[in-house]
Design an enzyme around this catalytic site. Structure first.
Site, short mmCIF file in Angstrom:
data_model
loop_
_atom_site.label_atom_id
_atom_site.label_comp_id
_atom_site.label_asym_id
_atom_site.label_seq_id
_atom_site.Cartn_x
_atom_site.Cartn_y
_atom_site.Cartn_z
CG ASP A 88 -1.94 1.13 1.08
OD1 ASP A 88 -2.75 1.05 0.14
OD2 ASP A 88 -1.93 2.08 1.87
CG ASP A 476 -19.90 -17.21 32.07
OD1 ASP A 476 -19.45 -16.96 33.20
OD2 ASP A 476 -19.54 -16.59 31.05
N GLY A 502 -22.20 -22.51 36.18
CA GLY A 502 -21.12 -23.16 36.92
C GLY A 502 -19.85 -22.33 36.90
CG ASP A 503 -16.03 -21.12 39.59
OD1 ASP A 503 -15.14 -21.23 38.72
OD2 ASP A 503 -15.87 -20.50 40.66
CG PHE A 504 -14.09 -21.73 33.97
CD1 PHE A 504 -13.03 -21.21 34.67
CD2 PHE A 504 -14.72 -20.91 33.02
CE1 PHE A 504 -12.59 -19.91 34.47
CE2 PHE A 504 -14.28 -19.61 32.81
CZ PHE A 504 -13.21 -19.10 33.54
#
Ligand SMILES: Cc1cn([C@@H]2O[C@H](COP(=O)(O)OP(=O)(O)OP(=O)(O)O)[C@@H](O)[C@H]2O)c(=O)[nH]c1=O
Length: 613
Positions: A88, A476, A502-504
């Protein structure tokens, strides 16, 4: 000087020139390069204001031109070429970037500005090395730019119009062609002539020499970081010695743009002056915060929504409707016009396509809420950057008046309104890159996916759209899931996506053949990342996949700028950071994932895919 080995290195490769410019085709074919021309369809409409320098803009445009061709060819043939070259050319005068004039009046305005003055011509070049693996596409980009200074003589009106009527200016940056009639306007030139015409051949050959025959470490110049070979030559490229791509560490090094004044090794002794190193880049950096704040303010005042609903409007009309001062509103609107966010005509101000797409508060790809979190959360934290750097800690107490651990809750989940704004911010930021992430690899072999921390489902729905046979679970926190329904699309893809609270870090992960972590790992330091990856590794069956969507840093960690800034943001807010591909590779390999591949999208997320061994 050994000329041919440079080009010979490319003889057995499928080389594509992503350019419709006849000048570039001519320069490269005269140099003996064999290539196919596939003009890029990339629309050259990047916001110039968002680049610190004109050459950064030219390099990014060149890169996007080349990437568009590489991706299109890969999608069409499932086989990308080996190398795609994009370029360019722009003309820069007193901080203004001039591209191709849209009509004769525009050509007149450009040429009369250039008359009697010296300007710079920058050509940005991107060399994209492609490799297709298992249906995916791995792209490594090397970029550079060249600058040539050109001085015009004083041009009379008559000469100007005669030149414009020749028709030559219209398809040329700055409205002139130095190689033809336009050569008569030029009093002096300092630098590479070919660079002005559209392709910096000399620097390109040096870059090839670097890529295909990287210098041995002991031969490298002592001055680290300088990407120019020490010697101003292409020697030492004999065929017998050539290290192929992937060897010697040269692949994928999207080098930092060189600061003006560090251009040529042989210039090193020359004392920099304000002429050779103009202050423009520093002045633009000084103004960076003002630009951000102007954008934040316009978004906060919902000016773009107002102009969508009622525009075009005059400054007075806008001021009345938002209950603000006419003078201040006019200034802000003009700044937005200067930044390419608004069009200003006699009829008043209206949104540009950029604003329509990203700045309305309710657009499909709205970044409005993301911008608001930058204003409300990142901005106060960045005010204490010096403390954060000195102390190496999150400055929550100073910025928010809250203790470190509580600030995430305080910033994003304090009440439902804050939470929804945060979810909208994540939604927009994910959504703008979702299609590119979803299609970066062929994921049609997977039947179930689980997006861990998938928030509103922005990526999950896109995956469902792209792969009708895929069922996606979004996993989540319960407080996120309870409001995710607000973001459900109307199409059939909604039926493929389900939400599980849920909490991973603690709860059992839903079963899936493909796990996804989009904008998750950059929130955490390495110890937490190991913890999470080890949980995923235990749930993932052999042959299963892990898709990571994050902004990838280059290996030297100095680029690309958006990833670099996001990394600083994560450090300031959470003592976390963005990572390079090799860092992700070692994290993933430590947990039994192999075949780690990446696709850089150039958007808000790149994509990394790994397979569970
Ligand atoms: C200053 C100058 C420029 N040019 C041409 O200006 C175009 C720039 O536009 P671009 O956007 O970089 O390229 P393009 O022509 O749109 O092609 P593409 O690569 O497909 O975008 C290129 O053509 C260049 O040669 C000349 O031919 N002579 C000169 O002296």
């Amino acid at each position: 000087m050994v000329l041919y080995p440079v080009m010979r290195k490319l003889l057995d490769k499928r080389v594509v020139l992503a350019s419709a410019s006849p000048r570039r085709q001519e320069i490269l074919s005269h140099a003996g390069l064999r290539f196919t021309v596939v003009p890029s369809k990339f629309k050259e409409n990047l916001s110039k204001a968002s680049f610190p320098t004109p050459y950064a803009y030219a390099m990014e445009t060149a890169k996007q031109k080349a990437l568009e061709v590489a991706r299109r060819m890969h999608q069409k043939d499932l086989r990308a070429p080996d190398i795609v070259i994009g370029a360019d050319t722009i003309v820069a005068l007193e901080g203004l970037i001039l591209e191709k004039p849209v009509d004769k009046t525009d050509a007149y305005s450009m040429l009369s500005r250039l008359s009697g003055k010296e300007h710079s011509v920058f050509t940005g070049v991107a060399i994209v090395q492609c490799s297709s693996q298992g249906g995916g596409l791995d792209l490594d980009v090397s970029e550079f730019y060249e600058e040539t200074r050109v001085r015009f003589s004083q041009l009379s009106e008559e000469l100007l119009w005669e030149y414009i009527h020749s028709g030559e200016p219209l398809d040329k940056a700055g409205g002139y062609g130095i190689q033809a009639l336009g050569g008569m306007l030029v009093e002096a030139i300092h630098g590479d002539f070919h660079n002005v015409v559209g392709f910096p051949l000399n620097r390109f050959c040096k870059k090839l020499a670097e890529l295909y025959h990287p210098p041995r470490p002991e031969d490298r110049p002592r001055e680290k970081q300088d990407s120019i070979p020490a010697e101003d030559t292409f020697d030492g490229l004999g065929d017998s010695e050539g290290a192929g791509p992937g060897q010697g560490g040269a692949r994928g090094d999207r080098r930092r743009p060189r600061a003006p004044g560090r251009e040529h090794a042989k210039d090193a002794d020359r004392k920099p002056s304000v002429e050779s190193v103009p202050p423009t880049a520093v002045l633009e950096l000084i103004d960076g915060y003002k630009v951000s704040k102007a954008l934040f303010t316009a978004c906060k005042m919902k000016l773009f929504d107002l102009l969508r609903d009622k525009g075009p409007l005059s400054a007075l009309d806008v001021a009345r409707k938002i209950g603000a001062s006419e003078g201040g509103t006019g200034q802000l609107l003009d700044v937005c016009a200067g930044l390419g966010l608004l069009d200003k005509t006699e009829g008043g101000y209206s949104n540009t396509p950029l604003a329509t797409l990203y700045l309305l508060s309710d657009g499909e790809y709205s970044l409005h809420s993301f911008i608001m979190t930058q204003e409300e959360v990142s901005w106060p934290f960045f005010s204490y950057l010096d403390f954060a750097v000195r102390e190496g800690t999150v400055q929550a107490q100073r910025a928010m008046g809250t203790a470190g651990e509580d600030h995430y809750q305080e910033s994003f989940y304090k009440n439902r309104e804050k939470k929804l704004q945060f979810m909208r911010a994540m939604h927009g930021h994910t959504k703008v890159a979702a299609r590119q992430v979803a299609t970066a690899f062929d994921l049609s072999g997977f039947t179930s996916a689980c997006d861990l921390g998938g928030c509103t489902g922005a990526l999950a729905y896109e995956l469902a759209r792209q792969y009708p046979g895929l069922k996606v679970t979004v996993f989540d926190l319960p407080e996120v899931i309870e409001d995710a329904v607000c973001f459900q699309p109307h199409g059939p893809e909604a039926g493929q996506v389900s939400f599980v609270p849920g909490d991973f870090f603690q709860d059992t992960l839903p079963e899936a053949d493909l796990y996804i972590l989009s904008k998750i790992l950059h929130n955490w330091p390495d110890d937490k990342v190991h913890q999470l990856l080890s949980r995923i590794s235990r749930s993932c069956k052999p042959g299963g996949g892990l898709l990571v969507a994050e902004q990838l840093l280059d290996e030297d960690k100095c680029r690309p700028l958006p990833a670099l800034m996001m990394s600083l943001n994560m450090t300031v807010l959470f003592q976390a950071r963005e990572r390079s591909l090799s860092e992700y590779r070692s994290l993933l390999q430590a947990h039994g994932f192999t075949d780690v591949r990446a696709v850089r999208t150039g958007s808000t997320s790149d994509a990394v895919l790994a397979t569970r061994a």
